[in-house]
Design a protein around this motif. Sequence first.
Motif, PDB file in Angstrom:
ATOM      1  N   LYS A  95       0.840  -1.190   0.000  1.00  0.00           N
ATOM      2  CA  LYS A  95       0.000   0.000   0.000  1.00  0.00           C
ATOM      3  C   LYS A  95       0.882   1.250   0.000  1.00  0.00           C
ATOM      4  CE  LYS A  95      -3.809  -2.189   2.508  1.00  0.00           C
ATOM      5  NZ  LYS A  95      -4.633  -2.159   3.743  1.00  0.00           N
ATOM      6  N   ARG A  96       0.401   2.271  -0.710  1.00  0.00           N
ATOM      7  CA  ARG A  96       1.116   3.542  -0.729  1.00  0.00           C
ATOM      8  C   ARG A  96       0.117   4.663  -0.999  1.00  0.00           C
ATOM      9  NH1 ARG A  96       4.177   4.363  -6.602  1.00  0.00           N
ATOM     10  NH2 ARG A  96       2.289   4.153  -7.874  1.00  0.00           N
ATOM     11  N   LEU A  97       0.510   5.893  -0.675  1.00  0.00           N
ATOM     12  CA  LEU A  97      -0.323   7.061  -0.920  1.00  0.00           C
ATOM     13  C   LEU A  97       0.233   7.850  -2.087  1.00  0.00           C
ATOM     14  CD1 LEU A  97      -0.930   8.266   2.742  1.00  0.00           C
ATOM     15  CD2 LEU A  97      -2.522   7.022   1.274  1.00  0.00           C
ATOM     16  N   VAL A  98      -0.631   8.209  -3.034  1.00  0.00           N
ATOM     17  CA  VAL A  98      -0.229   8.989  -4.203  1.00  0.00           C
ATOM     18  C   VAL A  98      -1.296  10.028  -4.509  1.00  0.00           C
ATOM     19  CG1 VAL A  98       1.092   7.077  -5.213  1.00  0.00           C
ATOM     20  CG2 VAL A  98      -1.310   7.415  -5.855  1.00  0.00           C
ATOM     21  N   VAL A  99      -0.939  10.964  -5.387  1.00  0.00           N
ATOM     22  CA  VAL A  99      -1.879  11.947  -5.917  1.00  0.00           C
ATOM     23  C   VAL A  99      -1.755  11.909  -7.430  1.00  0.00           C
ATOM     24  CG1 VAL A  99      -2.429  14.393  -6.081  1.00  0.00           C
ATOM     25  CG2 VAL A  99      -1.774  13.425  -3.878  1.00  0.00           C
ATOM     26  N   ARG A 137      -7.530  14.674  -2.839  1.00  0.00           N
ATOM     27  CA  ARG A 137      -6.882  14.055  -3.996  1.00  0.00           C
ATOM     28  C   ARG A 137      -5.973  12.880  -3.608  1.00  0.00           C
ATOM     29  NH1 ARG A 137      -8.897  15.687  -9.013  1.00  0.00           N
ATOM     30  NH2 ARG A 137      -9.242  17.941  -9.028  1.00  0.00           N
ATOM     31  N   ILE A 138      -5.733  12.711  -2.328  1.00  0.00           N
ATOM     32  CA  ILE A 138      -4.842  11.640  -1.880  1.00  0.00           C
ATOM     33  C   ILE A 138      -5.531  10.290  -2.053  1.00  0.00           C
ATOM     34  CG2 ILE A 138      -3.593  10.674   0.089  1.00  0.00           C
ATOM     35  CD1 ILE A 138      -3.382  13.523   1.199  1.00  0.00           C
ATOM     36  N   VAL A 139      -4.831   9.356  -2.691  1.00  0.00           N
ATOM     37  CA  VAL A 139      -5.384   8.030  -2.992  1.00  0.00           C
ATOM     38  C   VAL A 139      -4.497   6.954  -2.369  1.00  0.00           C
ATOM     39  CG1 VAL A 139      -5.938   6.392  -4.836  1.00  0.00           C
ATOM     40  CG2 VAL A 139      -6.385   8.848  -5.150  1.00  0.00           C
ATOM     41  N   LEU A 140      -5.109   5.986  -1.730  1.00  0.00           N
ATOM     42  CA  LEU A 140      -4.396   4.812  -1.225  1.00  0.00           C
ATOM     43  C   LEU A 140      -4.474   3.735  -2.299  1.00  0.00           C
ATOM     44  CD1 LEU A 140      -2.944   3.468   1.220  1.00  0.00           C
ATOM     45  CD2 LEU A 140      -5.202   2.691   1.966  1.00  0.00           C
ATOM     46  N   ASP A 141      -3.329   3.401  -2.903  1.00  0.00           N
ATOM     47  CA  ASP A 141      -3.352   2.405  -3.969  1.00  0.00           C
ATOM     48  C   ASP A 141      -2.359   1.277  -3.690  1.00  0.00           C
ATOM     49  OD1 ASP A 141      -0.813   3.298  -4.682  1.00  0.00           O
ATOM     50  OD2 ASP A 141      -1.330   3.727  -6.764  1.00  0.00           O
ATOM     51  N   GLU A 142      -2.318   0.318  -4.589  1.00  0.00           N
ATOM     52  CA  GLU A 142      -1.421  -0.827  -4.490  1.00  0.00           C
ATOM     53  C   GLU A 142      -0.311  -0.689  -5.527  1.00  0.00           C
ATOM     54  OE1 GLU A 142      -1.394  -3.503  -2.483  1.00  0.00           O
ATOM     55  OE2 GLU A 142      -3.221  -3.061  -1.349  1.00  0.00           O
ATOM     56  N   ALA A 143       0.898  -1.061  -5.135  1.00  0.00           N
ATOM     57  CA  ALA A 143       2.039  -1.003  -6.044  1.00  0.00           C
ATOM     58  C   ALA A 143       2.995  -2.135  -5.689  1.00  0.00           C
ATOM     59  CB  ALA A 143       2.745   0.344  -5.937  1.00  0.00           C
ATOM     60  N   PRO A 144       3.841  -2.547  -6.626  1.00  0.00           N
ATOM     61  CA  PRO A 144       4.826  -3.580  -6.301  1.00  0.00           C
ATOM     62  C   PRO A 144       5.827  -3.079  -5.268  1.00  0.00           C
ATOM     63  CG  PRO A 144       4.610  -3.268  -8.682  1.00  0.00           C
ATOM     64  CD  PRO A 144       3.896  -2.130  -8.039  1.00  0.00           C
ATOM     65  N   VAL A 145       6.344  -3.989  -4.469  1.00  0.00           N
ATOM     66  CA  VAL A 145       7.414  -3.642  -3.529  1.00  0.00           C
ATOM     67  C   VAL A 145       8.637  -3.229  -4.342  1.00  0.00           C
ATOM     68  CG1 VAL A 145       8.961  -4.510  -1.740  1.00  0.00           C
ATOM     69  CG2 VAL A 145       6.546  -5.189  -1.741  1.00  0.00           C
ATOM     70  N   PRO A 146       9.240  -2.076  -4.041  1.00  0.00           N
ATOM     71  CA  PRO A 146      10.377  -1.607  -4.833  1.00  0.00           C
ATOM     72  C   PRO A 146      11.564  -2.576  -4.767  1.00  0.00           C
ATOM     73  CG  PRO A 146       9.562   0.127  -3.391  1.00  0.00           C
ATOM     74  CD  PRO A 146       8.895  -1.137  -2.966  1.00  0.00           C
ATOM     75  N   ASP A 205       6.745  14.486 -11.121  1.00  0.00           N
ATOM     76  CA  ASP A 205       6.143  13.524 -12.037  1.00  0.00           C
ATOM     77  C   ASP A 205       4.864  12.973 -11.426  1.00  0.00           C
ATOM     78  OD1 ASP A 205       8.277  13.839 -13.778  1.00  0.00           O
ATOM     79  OD2 ASP A 205       9.410  12.149 -12.918  1.00  0.00           O
ATOM     80  N   ARG A 206       3.970  12.461 -12.270  1.00  0.00           N
ATOM     81  CA  ARG A 206       2.723  11.864 -11.798  1.00  0.00           C
ATOM     82  C   ARG A 206       2.715  10.363 -12.062  1.00  0.00           C
ATOM     83  NH1 ARG A 206      -1.600  16.480 -13.897  1.00  0.00           N
ATOM     84  NH2 ARG A 206      -0.373  18.269 -13.202  1.00  0.00           N
ATOM     85  N   PRO A 207       2.124   9.612 -11.170  1.00  0.00           N
ATOM     86  CA  PRO A 207       1.468  10.057  -9.945  1.00  0.00           C
ATOM     87  C   PRO A 207       2.477  10.642  -8.949  1.00  0.00           C
ATOM     88  CG  PRO A 207       1.658   7.683  -9.915  1.00  0.00           C
ATOM     89  CD  PRO A 207       2.097   8.126 -11.279  1.00  0.00           C
ATOM     90  N   ILE A 208       2.028  11.608  -8.179  1.00  0.00           N
ATOM     91  CA  ILE A 208       2.879  12.249  -7.182  1.00  0.00           C
ATOM     92  C   ILE A 208       2.940  11.356  -5.951  1.00  0.00           C
ATOM     93  CG2 ILE A 208       3.173  14.293  -5.740  1.00  0.00           C
ATOM     94  CD1 ILE A 208       1.319  15.767  -7.822  1.00  0.00           C
ATOM     95  N   VAL A 209       4.124  10.856  -5.651  1.00  0.00           N
ATOM     96  CA  VAL A 209       4.272  10.010  -4.468  1.00  0.00           C
ATOM     97  C   VAL A 209       4.448  10.897  -3.241  1.00  0.00           C
ATOM     98  CG1 VAL A 209       5.222   8.061  -5.735  1.00  0.00           C
ATOM     99  CG2 VAL A 209       6.766   9.777  -4.812  1.00  0.00           C
TER     100      VAL A 209
END
Length: 324
Positions: A2-6, A14-23, A54-58
């Motif tokens: 889980k991570r927060l992006v815009v 505008r803040i969204v909680l989304d899913e992303a791969p582990v870096p 850059d977008r999405p804004i982390v």
Amino acid sequence: MKRLVVVEPGGPERIVLDEAPVPVPGPKDALVAIHVSGVNFIDVYFRTGLYASDRPIVLGSEGAGVVERVGDEVTEVEPGDRVVFAMHRGSHAEYVAVPSRLLAKIPDDVDFRTAGAAMLQGTTAHYLTHSTFPLQAGQTCLVHAAAGGAGGLVVQMAKGRGARVIGTAGTDAKVTEVRALGADHAINYATEDFEDEVRTITGGHGVDVVYDSVGRATFDKGLKVIRPRGMMVLFGQSSGPVEPMSPTVLNTRGSLFLTRPNLAHYVATHDELTWRVNDVMRQIASGQVTIRIGGEYSLDEAAGAYRDLEGRKTTGKLVLKVRS
């Protein structure tokens, strides 16, 4: 993870909680499992588009956690180390890959919550009071937003160096907080003219330095209360950016110095970073400096945390608790 992006710049909504791969850490990076992430105005600047990104804004520029993996060229830390960092975006997440040169180890007697709350604002207060304008006993400083996270730490560190401290805040409750932090004088700039008050307090002499994180609302008057050859340290702009000015103003106000510092330039090497972080943590562990947690939120409560921050409803530091 889980991570927060815009995705599109704007307000806290505008803040969204989304899913992303582990870096995957690069050769000079360490993968950090985040426990606590600090909430800071710099992320407001990125989220609203004031600072380009850059977008999405982390989101998230400060965190504390445990090193899980390291790149082949990393020498500063190893898996299992408890670490803290700032100035690397993406800490509002369960994992982040951080350049190892930005990581400092957390002493055993400091917990994640305290370290995560202290890193960015603690090292900022440290460079302001120890390096940008190294306060000496008997000097006088004016600290705006002195009840806030960074301002409150500037007050405490300034007192630790023997300075006389005048702090400003926007409500009576925050003025009381400023006094509790050790300020010699506290001014409610919403109901009092801080220019007149500072002149009265200093007998017309003025202060040696102004530490200003507010910007537009306080800057011009701040220049009027500095003694000749004193310094204006503008390190934030919570009320908006300062309007352009002619350098001649610094001449007419008394050959003043003006600086707009950045933490990155005061932790330019890993040795300097380690020294500064260790000194901040030492002051915390010894009780010389108290870290005030003004609110603790989960990742899915981040929008509320930023509303509280931007609405100036809190004192002390706000943090996101990512894991136990």
